[in-house]
Every structure is written in structure tokens, then in C-alpha cells.
Design an enzyme around this catalytic site. Structure first.
Site, PDB file in Angstrom:
ATOM      1  N   HIS A  17       0.825  -1.206   0.000  1.00 30.75           N
ATOM      2  CA  HIS A  17       0.000   0.000   0.000  1.00 30.75           C
ATOM      3  C   HIS A  17       0.863   1.261   0.000  1.00 30.75           C
ATOM      4  O   HIS A  17       0.561   2.227  -0.706  1.00 30.75           O
ATOM      5  CB  HIS A  17      -0.919   0.022   1.232  1.00 30.75           C
ATOM      6  N   ASP A 121      -5.816   5.860   1.836  1.00 29.03           N
ATOM      7  CA  ASP A 121      -5.911   4.457   1.445  1.00 29.03           C
ATOM      8  C   ASP A 121      -7.310   3.952   1.793  1.00 29.03           C
ATOM      9  O   ASP A 121      -7.905   4.374   2.793  1.00 29.03           O
ATOM     10  CB  ASP A 121      -4.857   3.649   2.205  1.00 29.03           C
ATOM     11  N   ALA A 350      13.928 -10.762  -3.075  1.00 31.60           N
ATOM     12  CA  ALA A 350      14.234 -10.536  -4.487  1.00 31.60           C
ATOM     13  C   ALA A 350      14.022  -9.071  -4.862  1.00 31.60           C
ATOM     14  O   ALA A 350      12.988  -8.494  -4.518  1.00 31.60           O
ATOM     15  CB  ALA A 350      13.351 -11.411  -5.369  1.00 31.60           C
ATOM     16  N   ASN A 371       0.192  -4.973  -7.445  1.00 31.30           N
ATOM     17  CA  ASN A 371       1.439  -4.265  -7.748  1.00 31.30           C
ATOM     18  C   ASN A 371       2.366  -5.130  -8.592  1.00 31.30           C
ATOM     19  O   ASN A 371       2.951  -4.665  -9.576  1.00 31.30           O
ATOM     20  CB  ASN A 371       2.143  -3.863  -6.450  1.00 31.30           C
TER      21      ASN A 371
END
Length: 482
Positions: A17, A121, A350, A371
């Protein structure tokens, strides 16, 4: 001289977020810096994620010409174990700090800015109470897809108008819902996991009811060319104005590339589109039997790979957030690392954007977080779907069945089962088949992904669909300043 309009952003302090909200703030500020400025109120995460806390602290100390960051006090303590309930009570606890911070901004007589509204949000919708007290409008930012947002809005309407208990649908895996959000009927097995829990479902229904009734507008991280049907499902007077403002993605940077240079250097030596990347997000993990099936699939496929292997969790799915265990690889089949040493790498955390942007990457086995989905599409990398939690099952359904931008490994996998014995285990054969399909060189899926990648970049350019949507949003903000 007319004062600049100042927007106050309130992001939820979780990676999925916070990052897109910061990127959105930058996008809006750069889009019209002559008339707009941004202040971002940063809340410390209750998740005890040290890496996230460090990132928030670094933002708070950042000096930016167009964005001001303010770190709010945090004295939140909770014995709650349900993370959704915890988040609700945490946001409530922050409301006095938000009010104090914004009241100071309003009371600054020397400022050349005028507070024009909040951008919150969707999990922080209770901050509308603060905005209302201060006489300010609220815009809501959704980090989820237009399809999943539209779906929950329509479920909320059906719940309120017809008293339907959608949590009962989990007992009938063959049930399907015909909703305006999607062209195809939505199987109950891909409905968001909030519908598997009455408390979570009730919370989200409350959020969306309030957004529908009180929000000045809804900003969605998508673009019309990607989700034209879902965006169109918001038409009519029953919804606030919808502003598709994406794709907002966390682009690879030199710093990120340097965060694991050995991986990038290894990719540099691989042929174009020859490597499959397996990564399941900040929270994604599997039980030991599933890890072994993934390993067998990778080895049997013979395809080069990078596998971000997450810390094992306990049977109830609990684990420290944001961390990777040093012994993650001890659950792999004996000899796996030796046998695959020349064809791939098993890593912990990663640098996802840096990896996806590399020319050697040909496919992405993903949890389908929104995302991650947008990042993969931005870089033209097709996805093999393996959703785990949240609304990821809906995203996977849309990518495979609605949009033709992904191949299916699973659509209905859930990471946490009632018990380990109930946990679905996807076979090595299914996984290998999905890897092989996503790596096909000239598939229709790959061609569609390449096209949507180009469309996504154009959407943000001058005259593009999202660029135009931002124009509409900013004009609304300026024209409706309190």
C-alpha cells in the site's frame, strides 16, 4: 497570489500500500506542481517489520521539493491476533495524530499552501472523520484492481439491499456470481478471502459503503486500456467519480539493482527470455510438501530459473513479516541445489522490479498481487497465476479468463487452510505445465502482454488515458477547495 492546493496523503503502512501511494503522490505533484503540493503523513507499521520501519524513517528524513513527509507519533499497543482487526484499531488510534498534524498545516499563517483535501488508502476510510471535522473533502486511493474494487462495491450493494451473506458461498465451490464487474460469471472459489471470514467481510462492507456515500472521488491504480469493462462498471450516479491513474509501478533503480548484484550479474549471462522468475510477494510462503513439488517442477522443466523462496510458516500461517530465514533451503529435495546449480538460483528477498525488467526474464510465476501484476505487465513479462490471499484469486481470474494476459497454474489456491492436512498441494506436473506454457516464445498471451505493456506506458504520457484522468482529478481538487 493564489495559494497552492495542498493534498494530505494518508497511506496504509504496508509495503503493498505504501509504495504505490508514494509513487502516486510523486505522479500528482509532478503533473501540476504549479498548482499542487503534497504532504504525506507516515504511520509506523504495527507489523513489527523492521525493514519497513527503516524505509518509513528514511522517507521522514527526506528533503523533497514537491513532497513533504511527516512521521506521526506511534504509541499503539494491541493484543489482537487478527491482522484485519489490528489494522482497524491501529488506524483509529492514529486519528488524533492526523488531526493535530493537519490542524498545524491549516494554522500556518506563513504558508503559501491551502489544504484542499485528503487522499486516503481505502483501508484508512475512518480518516474521513478527521477530514469532516476539518471541513475537508476526501478522495480514496485503491491499490487494488478496478475489477476487484468494483466487485466488492457490488457485493456491498447486494448485501445491503438483499441481506445476502456471501461468506456462505465458501460452502458451495460450484456457485457463480454474475456481476457487472466482469464479463464472465465469477466462481465462488476465486472470491476474495475476506468472504471466508464474517468479521473481515463486515469490515470491508463498511469501508465500501462509506466510500460510496462520502468519498469525493476514487483513484484506482489501473488504466482504461487494461480494465475497460471493470472501469465501465462504475458508471452511473451510484458511485463517486472514478479516476484510473495507473499503471503506478515501482520501477527498477540503480540502488535496487545493486541490492543483489549477484542475481543481476547471473541474469546478464543468460539468453533473452530464457529465465522464469518465481516470487510470491512479501507474505507468500508454502508448507514443506508444496516447496518440494515446486522444486521438482523446476528441475523437470529444464528451464533456467530464479526462485525467491520465502521463510517457512507455521501451520496457522503466522510468521514474522518482512523476513527471510537463513535455512529456507533446508526444505528442498536432497541434492536439488547441486543438480540445478548451472540452471538457476534460489534466493531470499528478491529485487523484483530489477529482475522483471531484465531481458533474460521470459515468464513470472506470481501470486498475482496487483502491484506485482502491473510491474510484470509494464515490463512485458507474461504471468503464470498462483494466487495466495487477499483479492489475488480475483486478479488471477481476470488475467486468465477475462483479459488473456496470463496462463493458469491455479486460480483458487489459498495459502492458509484450516489445518495443514487441509492445505491444497499443487502437483509438480501442474506447476511444470504452467511454467512451460508461460515460457512459450510466440504465444498469444506473450503478444497480448507486449501490447498491453505499450498501452500502459502510453496511458501515462501527455494525452494518454491516465494522464487525462489526472487532469480531471486535479481540476476537481482545485475547483472544490474549501
Amino acid at each position: 497570489m493564489e495559494k497552492k492546493a495542498q493534498l494530505v496523503f494518508i497511506p496504509l503502512p504496508f509495503w503493498s500500500h505504501l509504495i504505490p501511494t508514494i509513487e502516486l503522490a510523486k505522479l500528482i505533484a509532478k503533473h501540476d506542481h504549479q498548482r499542487l503540493s503534497i504532504t504525506v503523513l507516515l504511520m509506523k507499521s504495527p507489523s513489527m517489520d523492521s525493514k519497513l520501519d527503516s524505509y518509513v524513517q528514511s522517507l521522514a528524513s527526506t528533503s523533497d521539493a514537491i513532497i513533504t513527509f511527516i512521521l506521526l507519533p506511534c504509541n499503539y499497543l494491541s493484543a489482537e491476533t487478527n491482522h484485519r482487526t489490528t489494522m482497524t484499531t491501529f488506524v483509529e488510534s492514529q486519528k488524533p495524530h492526523v488531526k493535530n498534524a493537519v490542524a498545524k498545516l491549516i494554522g500556518d499563517s506563513e504558508s503559501d499552501h491551502q489544504i484542499a483535501g485528503f487522499v486516503v488508502d481505502f483501508m484508512c476510510t475512518s480518516m474521513m472523520d478527521v477530514a469532516k471535522e476539518l471541513g475537508l473533502p476526501t478522495y480514496v486511493f485503491s491499490t487494488a484492481s478496478a475489477g476487484s474494487v468494483s466487485l466488492v462495491f457490488h457485493l456491498q450493494a447486494l448485501h445491503d439491499e438483499h441481506n445476502i451473506d456471501f461468506t456462505e458461498f465458501k460452502n458451495d465451490p460450484r456457485a457463480e456470481l454474475v456481476l457487472p464487474s466482469f464479463v464472465n460469471p465469477v466462481p465462488s472459489c476465486v472470491l476474495p478471502d475476506i468472504m471466508r471470514n464474517k468479521t473481515a467481510f463486515s469490515l470491508h462492507i463498511d469501508y465500501f459503503r462509506r466510500i460510496r456515500e462520502e468519498a469525493k472521488g476514487i483513484l484506482v491504480n489501473t488504466f482504461i486500456e487494461l480494465e475497460s469493462h471493470a472501469v465501465g462498471s462504475f458508471s452511473g450516479s451510484k458511485f463517486p467519480p472514478i479516476y484510473p491513474v495507473g499503471p503506478i509501478v515501482n520501477l527498477a533503480t540503480n540502488d535496487e539493482n545493486g541490492s543483489d548484484s549477484t542475481v543481476i550479474k547471473w541474469l546478464d549471462d543468460q539468453p533473452p527470455t530464457s529465465v522464469v522468475f518465481l516470487c510470491f510477494g512479501n507474505l507468500g510462503s508454502f508448507i514443506e510438501n508444496q516447496v518440494k513439488e515446486i522444486a521438482r517442477a523446476i528441475e523437470n522443466s529444464g528451464i533456467r530459473f530464479i526462485w525467491s523462496l520465502r521463510q517457512r510458516r507455521s501451520n496457522d500461517g503466522s510468521a514474522a513479516l518482512g523476513s527471510y530465514a537463513d535455512d529456507s533451503t533446508d526444505v528442498l529435495p536432497e541434492g536439488f541445489l547441486n543438480r540445478t546449480a548451472g540452471m538457476g538460483k534460489v534466493i531470499g528477498w528478491a529485487p523484483q522490479a530489477a529482475i522483471l525488467s531484465h531481458l533474460a526474464i521470459g515468464g513470472f510465476v506470481s501470486h498475482c498481487g496487483w502491484n506485482s501484476t502491473l510491474e510484470s505487465l509494464w515490463y512485458g513479462v507474461p504471468i503464470a497465476t498462483w494466487p495466495l490471499y487477499g483479492e489475488q484469486q480475483v486478479n488471477a481470474f481476470a488475467l486468465v479468463r477475462e483479459l488473456g494476459l496470463a496462463v493458469e497454474i491455479k486460480l483458487d489456491y489459498y495459502m492458509v487452510a484450516e489445518s495443514e492436512n487441509d492445505q491444497m498441494v499443487v502437483s509438480a506436473q501442474e506447476i511444470e505445465a504452467g511454467i512451460s506454457r508461460v515460457m512459450e516464445k510466440d504465444s498469444d498471451t506473450r503478444m497480448k502482454v507486449k501490447e498491453i505493456s505499450e498501452n500502459g506506458k502510453k496511458a501515462l504520457m501527455d494525452g494518454g488515458s491516465s494522464y487525462t484522468s489526472l487532469d480531471r482529478l486535479i481540476d476537481d481538487i482545485i475547483n472544490n477547495k474549501p
